[in-house]
Write an enzyme that holds these catalytic residues in place. Structure first.
Site, PDB file in Angstrom:
ATOM      1  N   GLU A 152      -9.874   0.437   0.357  1.00  0.00           N
ATOM      2  CA  GLU A 152     -11.005  -0.353  -0.116  1.00  0.00           C
ATOM      3  C   GLU A 152     -12.053   0.433  -0.887  1.00  0.00           C
ATOM      4  O   GLU A 152     -12.776  -0.124  -1.704  1.00  0.00           O
ATOM      5  CB  GLU A 152     -11.626  -1.091   1.072  1.00  0.00           C
ATOM      6  CG  GLU A 152     -10.696  -2.197   1.536  1.00  0.00           C
ATOM      7  CD  GLU A 152     -11.002  -2.741   2.917  1.00  0.00           C
ATOM      8  OE1 GLU A 152     -11.566  -3.828   2.992  1.00  0.00           O
ATOM      9  OE2 GLU A 152     -10.658  -2.096   3.917  1.00  0.00           O
ATOM     10  N   ILE A 161      -5.065  13.591   1.945  1.00  0.00           N
ATOM     11  CA  ILE A 161      -4.260  12.570   1.277  1.00  0.00           C
ATOM     12  C   ILE A 161      -2.815  12.707   1.772  1.00  0.00           C
ATOM     13  O   ILE A 161      -2.180  13.748   1.615  1.00  0.00           O
ATOM     14  CB  ILE A 161      -4.345  12.737  -0.253  1.00  0.00           C
ATOM     15  CG1 ILE A 161      -5.773  12.443  -0.733  1.00  0.00           C
ATOM     16  CG2 ILE A 161      -3.332  11.857  -0.966  1.00  0.00           C
ATOM     17  CD1 ILE A 161      -6.254  11.024  -0.534  1.00  0.00           C
ATOM     18  N   THR A 165       0.800  -1.221   0.000  1.00  0.00           N
ATOM     19  CA  THR A 165       0.000   0.000   0.000  1.00  0.00           C
ATOM     20  C   THR A 165       0.830   1.267   0.000  1.00  0.00           C
ATOM     21  O   THR A 165       0.338   2.331  -0.364  1.00  0.00           O
ATOM     22  CB  THR A 165      -0.870   0.037   1.256  1.00  0.00           C
ATOM     23  OG1 THR A 165       0.006  -0.067   2.396  1.00  0.00           O
ATOM     24  CG2 THR A 165      -1.859  -1.106   1.287  1.00  0.00           C
TER      25      THR A 165
END
Ligand code: MOS
Length: 703
Positions: free
Chosen positions: A662, A586, A464
């Protein structure tokens, strides 16, 4: 005062372990090669779906050269009974599903172990099995508690009365097939015993969780179990808990008193690592003359195995996505003689939103409204289920901004009206949502006299970019550049921390890292210098997590798809996907984009390709490899874009970030199915959208 540095939070720092990965220096679990005398174990899988192992002819196998042991239910080490029945490896002769481990061969070489396992004669007393999920299965029941602590059923108002009087309504059943987790790196474990201490190099999403599980199983103090997962090649949920490979490797190593390695074959993964349950979902929507929902009902039927009651929380997103005075959701499951379904990227939200967002598209058509407009008209001001305010919710803005970028305004709503040669062209939209979870974790931060910092946390980077994001978060909290900070992860010795699951890794670990680093910085500032032996601070966040109430924390997004359907062959192509997300701050645009695009690609794969094909006679899914189980490849993905809003959320956590692992998969399949309908006029309500489902329903081409 905070200073902006290269690598600061919000900058697109490259992956810290990138060079190690591309040069092959990074070692995954099965690549640990620093030990001598390593033996290999190969599992033997049941060939029946239900019954008992009658007899195992292990003597001839034991006599083979290089074979060290044959493990069977009769001689395998006894384990403490686990909560997860999948971990009771070789603890009884009972066969609960086809593919279950019923024996294993340990040998000096991998080739010998595999060959000998193939020769092992296992006789069974088989019983008739029940593997087929149907909407009216006689054994359906209301389960105790679906995954992630949800309740199985909710009921508010009078759904039936509202449906009867609705100006517009839809009532359809949507189906999704079994979908199988296939991370690039198969599950693998190297188990090493030193007396009563166990070290596992294991491919998992949480070294702390695996440490706790294995300690319990083997009756050990958790401190005697050491789990390392420095690099992990994907998981999607299938590595979210200890899996049978870890247990079998540890058992085998104990028996042969040598380090033992087990890397699952791709074939094994279809049985023992958890897959997404097939679902049968009935959605009923009622709306008034303006397209405002008066009723939402979502009734889910799905399966679990006889060894574990795992209930996918498929209807939970329906509870909060839209405002409607009358709402009902139910989950019913059947315990079948099948491998145990478990987590797969966005369990619940992913299949559930395929159904709900397909039905919303059907409702929009009924109402004669644009599908974006119908969603906007049903935007709830607070969480409809709990009445809590949203910590932030940007669905409407995502729909607007996404529509602008995608070019939605020119869309002619009539289906099957645009053709380019033999291709019918259409576009579709769907909403996306996923909770912004956080769980208690602990971290250590250390300042050394040379001006460098070291942070330790039992985080897992499963591809990730977690290691990189945590380095940015740590540097930000310390007010130093990232190149002065080293973040060590992937080691259970670093203490309690949550898993890389539920899209909550960065939020949870980042919270603990922030707390430790802020405390360390304050301590350094107080002292004015760093002593020769350094300063170390440890922090944990259970109090902060407990106090995290009063809001519903949830990310939202809008997914847009263009689909092309070939009228001659029924083939579907998706030349364009665009996702617009409101997911807080972010941390790293580069790794965030990869996560979102990865999820969307997996959603495209779900829409068009992925399907576990069950053979009811045989009692199992028959397509056990990537030749037969299709996933989207580069050729299927052309223009796929993920963007986000500058969403500010003061309540969600100290970083202001929401999980992004997800949400990218949620809604994608509905956007594609809606685009296929817009292109062709054909509504496919069971995934995947294969050409044979379209052929015969497409118009005959003229000219
Ligand atoms: Mo994800 S299915 O929570 O690892």
């Amino acid at each position: 005062m905070s200073v902006t540095h290269i690598g600061a939070v919000g900058s697109d720092l490259g992956r810290i372990e990138g060079p190690a990965k591309v040069t092959g220096e990074a070692r995954y679990a099965a690549e640990q090669d620093h030990l001598h005398d390593v033996a290999y174990v190969w599992p033997v899988q049941s060939r029946i779906a239900k019954g008992t192992v009658r007899w195992i002819d292990d003597d001839p196998i034991r006599a083979l050269p290089q074979v060290l042991a044959v493990l069977t239910p009769d001689n395998a080490p006894r384990l403490q009974p686990p909560d997860d029945g999948e971990l009771a490896v070789l603890q009884s002769r009972t066969v609960s599903y086809r593919g279950q481990f019923v024996a294993a061969v340990v040998a000096q070489t991998l080739e010998t172990a595999r060959e000998a396992a193939g020769q092992l004669q296992v006789d069974y007393d088989s019983e008739s099995h029940d593997v087929q999920l149907t909407a009216d299965h006689s054994q359906l029941y209301r389960p105790g508690e679906p995954d992630a602590g949800f309740v199985s059923d909710t009921d508010e108002g009078d759904v039936d009365a509202a449906l009867e009087t609705a100006a517009f309504s839809v009532d359809h059943t949507y189906e999704t097939p079994a979908q199988h987790n296939n991370p690039m790196e198969p599950h693998a474990t190297l188990a090493v015993w030193d007396g009563d201490e166990l070290t596992l190099y294991d491919s998992n999403q949480g070294a702390y969780s695996v440490q706790q599980s294995l300690a319990k199983l083997f009756g050990l103090d958790p401190a005697a179990v050491h789990v390392l997962n420095e690099h992990v090649g994907g998981g999607f949920g299938s590595k979210g808990t200890a899996r049978p490979n870890a247990v079998l490797a540890a058992m085998a190593a104990r028996v042969v008193q040598r380090p033992v390695k087990l890397a699952l074959h791709r074939h094994h993964m279809f049985a023992v690592v958890g897959y997404r349950t097939p679902t049968i979902q009935r959605i009923r929507l009622g709306a008034d003359a303006d397209g405002r929902l008066s009723a939402i009902a979502h009734d889910v039927v799905e399966q679990t195995s006889t060894v574990l009651e795992f209930v996918e929380q498929t209807a939970v997103a329906t509870r909060l996505l839209y405002a409607a005075p009358n709402r009902r959701t139910t989950h019913r499951i059947a315990r079948l003689d099948v491998p145990t379904p478990r987590w797969m990227r966005a369990p619940g939200e992913c299949p559930g939103m395929y159904a709900l967002e397909s039905a919303m598209d059907e409702l929009a058509i009924e109402c004669g409204l644009d599908p974006i407009e119908v969603r906007i008209r049903n935007e709830p001001h607070c969480d409809p289920e709990t009445g809590k305010p949203w910590s932030s919710r940007s669905l409407v803005e995502c729909l607007h901004r996404g529509a602008d970028l995608f070019g939605w305004a020119e869309r002619d709503p009539r289906p099957a009206t645009r053709t380019e040669g033999s291709w019918q062209v259409g576009t579709g939209v769907a909403a996306s949502t996923y909770p912004a979870y956080a769980a208690a974790s602990s971290a250590t931060a250390r300042a050394d006299a040379d001006g460098t910092y070291r942070v330790r946390i039992t985080a897992s980077d499963i591809g990730t970019g977690a290691r990189t994001a945590l380095t940015q978060i740590a540097a930000g909290a310390l007010h130093v550049p990232t190149d002065l900070v080293r973040v060590d992860i992937g080691d259970s010795a670093f203490g309690q921390a949550t898993i890389a699951g539920g899209s909550m890794g960065t939020a949870s670990w980042g919270w603990a890292v922030t707390k430790a680093c802020v405390e360390l910085r304050e301590e350094v500032e107080r002292r004015g210098d760093i002593p020769g032996d350094g300063i170390e601070v440890r922090a944990e966040t259970s109090a902060e997590i407990k106090a995290r109430t009063g809001y519903t924390f949830q990310g939202f997004g809008a997914q847009f798809a263009e689909a092309r359907v070939n009228v001659d062959t029924g083939e579907v192509r998706v030349p364009r996907l665009l996702g617009m997300f409101g997911v807080g701050r972010i941390i790293n645009p580069r790794t965030a984009r990869s996560q979102l695009i990865g999820g969307m690609t997996m959603g495209l794969s779900m829409a068009l390709h992925e399907e576990g094909v069950l053979d009811p006679a045989f009692g199992d899914y028959v397509n056990h490899d990537l030749a037969e189980y299709h996933v989207a490849t580069c050729a299927d993905v052309t223009d796929i874009r993920a963007q986000w809003l500058d969403e500010q959320d003061q309540h969600v956590n100290p970083m202001g970030s929401k999980g992004i692992g997800e949400i990218g998969i949620v809604g994608t399949a509905a956007a594609v199915a809606n685009a296929v309908h817009h292109a062709s006029g054909v509504r496919i309500r069971d995934l995947p959208i294969r050409l044979d489902k379209l052929l015969g329903r497409l118009p005959t081409r003229i000219g």
